[in-house]
Design a protein around this motif. Structure first.
Motif, PDB file in Angstrom:
ATOM      1  N   LYS A 131       0.828  -1.202   0.000  1.00  0.00           N
ATOM      2  CA  LYS A 131       0.000   0.000   0.000  1.00  0.00           C
ATOM      3  C   LYS A 131       0.866   1.256   0.000  1.00  0.00           C
ATOM      4  N   ILE A 132       1.878   1.276   0.845  1.00  0.00           N
ATOM      5  CA  ILE A 132       2.748   2.444   0.950  1.00  0.00           C
ATOM      6  C   ILE A 132       3.525   2.666  -0.343  1.00  0.00           C
ATOM      7  N   ARG A 133       4.059   1.592  -0.924  1.00  0.00           N
ATOM      8  CA  ARG A 133       4.821   1.732  -2.165  1.00  0.00           C
ATOM      9  C   ARG A 133       3.930   2.312  -3.273  1.00  0.00           C
ATOM     10  N   LEU A 134       2.678   1.880  -3.335  1.00  0.00           N
ATOM     11  CA  LEU A 134       1.759   2.368  -4.357  1.00  0.00           C
ATOM     12  C   LEU A 134       1.316   3.804  -4.075  1.00  0.00           C
ATOM     13  N   GLN A 135       1.081   4.115  -2.802  1.00  0.00           N
ATOM     14  CA  GLN A 135       0.646   5.464  -2.451  1.00  0.00           C
ATOM     15  C   GLN A 135       1.706   6.512  -2.750  1.00  0.00           C
ATOM     16  N   LEU A 136       2.971   6.114  -2.689  1.00  0.00           N
ATOM     17  CA  LEU A 136       4.063   7.060  -2.893  1.00  0.00           C
ATOM     18  C   LEU A 136       4.504   7.158  -4.345  1.00  0.00           C
ATOM     19  N   LEU A 170       9.012  -8.526   1.333  1.00  0.00           N
ATOM     20  CA  LEU A 170       7.607  -8.224   1.612  1.00  0.00           C
ATOM     21  C   LEU A 170       7.376  -7.962   3.092  1.00  0.00           C
ATOM     22  N   TYR A 171       8.296  -8.443   3.932  1.00  0.00           N
ATOM     23  CA  TYR A 171       8.149  -8.263   5.382  1.00  0.00           C
ATOM     24  C   TYR A 171       9.106  -7.202   5.923  1.00  0.00           C
ATOM     25  N   ARG A 172       9.562  -6.323   5.035  1.00  0.00           N
ATOM     26  CA  ARG A 172      10.351  -5.186   5.501  1.00  0.00           C
ATOM     27  C   ARG A 172       9.469  -4.341   6.427  1.00  0.00           C
ATOM     28  N   GLN A 240       9.428   1.153   5.345  1.00  0.00           N
ATOM     29  CA  GLN A 240       8.786   0.380   4.292  1.00  0.00           C
ATOM     30  C   GLN A 240       8.825   1.091   2.941  1.00  0.00           C
ATOM     31  N   ALA A 241       8.994   2.406   2.969  1.00  0.00           N
ATOM     32  CA  ALA A 241       9.043   3.159   1.709  1.00  0.00           C
ATOM     33  C   ALA A 241      10.381   2.994   0.997  1.00  0.00           C
TER      34      ALA A 241
END
Length: 314
Positions: A131-136, A170-172, A240-241
């Motif tokens: 979610k965070i990767r996509l939002q940014l 994926l678990y970062r 996570q970003a």
């Protein structure tokens, strides 16, 4: 052939579906504010929510605020069902009530929430990473080679992370997610149970309260859970970003915390809190109202009490 009718007729089936309704309502209601919060936390310019809002609308349009919603939405039914069920079990296991018809004690509620938050991090951590990767993502920038095209969705991003970082990628941020969710869920459930009883005395035992009580108690519970853990959420977002190609990546939780404070001051740990609090009130009011209403539809007697527990959860 007979599985679904029997499953939906059971307590577990009803709670599963009701949890899905609650979680879906919460995500749809609060996702734009969540995207705004993530962008505030990640930026080092100290831009206000209004400035970021205008910039995103100008460059990417309104759809950018719903980017990445598929990841949490896809997992929300199962996640919420397990959260509700786990909380119901743990809240009674930690401090067993004197009677099966008695609601869990406030001590049991808090400890059950802590245990639930820790366990749900296993599922939530990779979902929030995607979610965070996509939002940014910023579609105004040129695409880089060997990277997934923007707006492709969580599956493409997940494949890219696995290819470049392995499944471990994926678990970062898993540790910081668990450290955030365990105490925040304890505050969350305790606040909800306490506030609904204050607003509607006796409702914890008889399962009867007004829609206003659900909305207000749920909203206040969401606010309390965010305020108590917000600095950890800022650190989690930054960890996570980042990607393996990030310049000068953080070495861990303490390194991220120390460098963020040293470079941007202690105020960075509360950046975006106003947006998060506003979102939390809207989202959790919607979650509780949808969940409790769905349960009332499933149980014909209008009471949320089942064989061994009274459900009044997020």
């Amino acid at each position: 052939m007979d599985f679904w009718p029997e499953f939906l007729a059971s307590s577990w089936g009803k709670e599963f579906v009701a949890g899905g309704f609650g979680g879906t309502a919460g995500i749809v209601a609060g996702y734009p504010l969540d995207t705004l919060r993530i962008r505030q936390q990640q930026t080092n310019s100290g831009s206000s929510a209004l400035t970021i809002l205008r910039r995103v609308l100008a460059t990417d349009g309104p759809a950018a605020f719903y980017r990445g919603m598929a990841a949490p939405l896809a997992a929300v039914t199962f996640q919420n069902a397990m959260v509700f069920q786990t909380y119901a079990i743990l809240s009674r296991a930690f401090d067993p009530p004197s009677s099966p018809n008695e609601p869990p004690s406030y001590k049991g509620v808090a400890l059950g929430g802590v245990g639930t938050g820790a366990l749900q991090s296993v599922l939530l951590s990779p979902v929030e990473l995607l979610k965070i990767r996509l939002q940014l993502q910023d579609t105004s920038h040129s695409k880089q080679p060997n990277k997934p095209s923007t707006c492709r969705g969580p599956v493409t991003v997940a494949k890219y992370i696995i290819r470049t970082e392995g499944v471990r990628g994926l678990y970062r941020g898993f540790t910081i997610t668990a450290l955030r969710d365990a105490p925040s869920h304890g505050f969350y459930f305790w606040t909800y149970e306490y506030m609904r009883e204050q607003l509607h005395p006796g409702c914890r035992k008889n399962g009867q309260e007004s829609l206003q009580t659900m909305l207000l108690a749920g909203g206040l519970a969401g606010v309390a859970s965010w305020v108590c853990c917000y600095p950890l959420d800022v650190v989690k977002t930054r960890l996570q970003a980042q990607t393996p190609s990030s310049a000068n990546p953080y070495k861990g939780i303490m390194d991220c915390l120390a460098r963020s404070v040293r470079q941007e001051g202690y105020s960075v740990l509360w950046r975006g809190l106003g947006t998060a609090v506003a979102r939390a009130f809207v989202v959790n009011g919607a979650v509780f109202a949808a969940y409790e209403t769905a349960l009332r539809c499933f149980f014909s007697n209008g009471n949320i009490q089942t064989e061994n527990t009274i459900y009044s959860t997020d």
